[in-house]
Design a protein around this motif. Structure first.
Motif, short mmCIF file in Angstrom:
data_model
loop_
_atom_site.label_atom_id
_atom_site.label_comp_id
_atom_site.label_asym_id
_atom_site.label_seq_id
_atom_site.Cartn_x
_atom_site.Cartn_y
_atom_site.Cartn_z
N THR A 1 43.79 36.74 42.30
CA THR A 1 45.17 36.53 42.73
C THR A 1 45.60 35.10 42.40
O THR A 1 44.77 34.19 42.29
CB THR A 1 45.33 36.74 44.25
N GLY A 2 46.93 34.90 42.28
CA GLY A 2 47.51 33.58 42.17
C GLY A 2 46.95 32.71 41.08
O GLY A 2 46.73 33.14 39.93
N THR A 3 46.67 31.46 41.44
CA THR A 3 46.22 30.47 40.48
C THR A 3 44.90 30.85 39.83
O THR A 3 44.68 30.61 38.64
CB THR A 3 46.08 29.10 41.17
N SER A 4 44.00 31.45 40.61
CA SER A 4 42.70 31.84 40.06
C SER A 4 42.86 32.86 38.93
O SER A 4 42.20 32.76 37.89
CB SER A 4 41.82 32.43 41.16
N LEU A 5 43.75 33.82 39.13
CA LEU A 5 43.97 34.84 38.11
C LEU A 5 44.58 34.24 36.85
O LEU A 5 44.15 34.54 35.73
CB LEU A 5 44.87 35.94 38.67
N VAL A 6 45.57 33.37 37.02
CA VAL A 6 46.22 32.75 35.86
C VAL A 6 45.23 31.86 35.11
O VAL A 6 45.15 31.90 33.87
CB VAL A 6 47.45 31.94 36.30
N THR A 7 44.46 31.07 35.85
CA THR A 7 43.49 30.18 35.21
C THR A 7 42.41 30.97 34.48
O THR A 7 42.10 30.70 33.31
CB THR A 7 42.84 29.27 36.26
N GLY A 8 41.83 31.95 35.18
CA GLY A 8 40.78 32.75 34.55
C GLY A 8 41.29 33.52 33.36
O GLY A 8 40.62 33.60 32.32
N GLY A 9 42.50 34.11 33.46
CA GLY A 9 43.05 34.86 32.34
C GLY A 9 43.35 33.99 31.14
O GLY A 9 43.11 34.38 29.99
#
Length: 291
Positions: free
Chosen positions: A108-116
């Motif tokens: 979710t959120g920042t983690s998802l954007v960063t990981g993606g």
């Protein structure tokens, strides 16, 4: 002089087979990531690493199966093995970074954007590093629009895949997500290849040796073995078999509210012993009432 390229020397065979391998790697990787959320923290890194290897190997295998159908009419093609295997390592490591972020921080959120973003850039880098490992009497040039479009597709596909890894449960959901992921990875590959131009150094001739299929077949054995290993582990793990009871520790599901965990899979704390009833006498003293 510009060379004549053919990206579909074997017709639809290589694109279709490459798509299947990307889907297989995606499905196994998603299942391993799901499995990592069902275990204690001590076992989670092993499952996340296996998932990263499966997805990275599937994407890399898709790329080089597709390249089996790539040919340049005027010159034979060879592959620099160290750089080719370096592209495999890059894919696994970059996908691993994204998978570990999701495994420990939630999808979710920042983690998802960063990981993606990290994973997508890794996939695109794998593609262009693999292309840089091709050896022939000439050089490649790329249309900047095609490069940017392929990177965007890779990042979006990686983000969707990581979201699915953190939220999708069950075989049906994993298969559906992997089909979309395989389509996106294949789209990224052929989008980048659409802007490719070959410039030859010498006098053009006719390629009589150096078939990409013959060169790449032995190289693909290692990644295919990794995919087979992941498939065996997933198929024979009892908690991954459909219908097996799963006890999901709520605290081990990052980013997933406890309400989203099925009631029959929650780990409930032990009940407290009931207090003994209290009886007040006429003077106001409170003493436990025993039976």
């Amino acid at each position: 002089m510009r060379g004549t390229i053919d990206g579909f020397s074997y017709g639809v065979v290589t694109p279709l087979l490459g798509y299947v391998m990307a889907c297989l790697g995606g499905a196994l990787g998603l299942r391993c990531t799901t499995r990592s959320l069902l275990v204690t923290h001590s076992w989670r890194p092993a499952w996340l690493a296996l998932g990263s290897t499966a997805i990275g190997s599937g994407i890399w295998t898709m790329h080089f199966i597709a390249m089996m159908g790539f040919s340049i009419d005027e010159t034979p093609i060879r592959f620099d093995k160290p750089m080719t295997f370096a592209s495999l390592g890059l894919a696994v490591v970059m996908v691993g970074v994204g998978i570990f972020i999701i495994g420990y921080r939630g999808a979710t959120g920042t983690s998802l954007v960063t990981g993606g973003t990290i994973t997508g850039l890794g996939v695109a880098s794998m593609h262009y590093l693999g292309m840089a490992g091709m050896r022939f009497d000439g050089r490649f040039t790329y249309d900047i629009t095609g490069v940017v479009a392929s990177v965007v597709i890779a990042v979006v596909a990686a983000t969707v895949a990581l979201w699915a890894a953190g939220h999708v449960r069950g075989w049906r959901g994993s298969i559906g997500a992997s089909l979309v992921m395989g389509l996106a990875v294949s789209g990224m590959h052929y989008t980048g290849m659409a802007g490719l131009t070959v410039h030859l150094h010498g006098t053009p001739g006719t390629a009589t040796s150096g078939s990409p299929a013959a060169v790449l077949a032995p190289i693909l054995i290692g990644p295919l073995a990794l995919l087979l290993l992941a498939a065996v582990v997933v198929m024979f793990d009892p908690l991954m078999v459909k219908g097996a009871p799963l006890r999901v520790p709520e605290e081990s599901k990052p980013g997933v509210p406890a309400a989203d965990v099925p009631s029959h899979q929650r780990v409930r704390p032990p009940r407290r012993p009931l207090r003994e009833p209290v009886h007040a006498d006429a003077h106001g003293s409170r003493t436990p009432q025993r039976h």
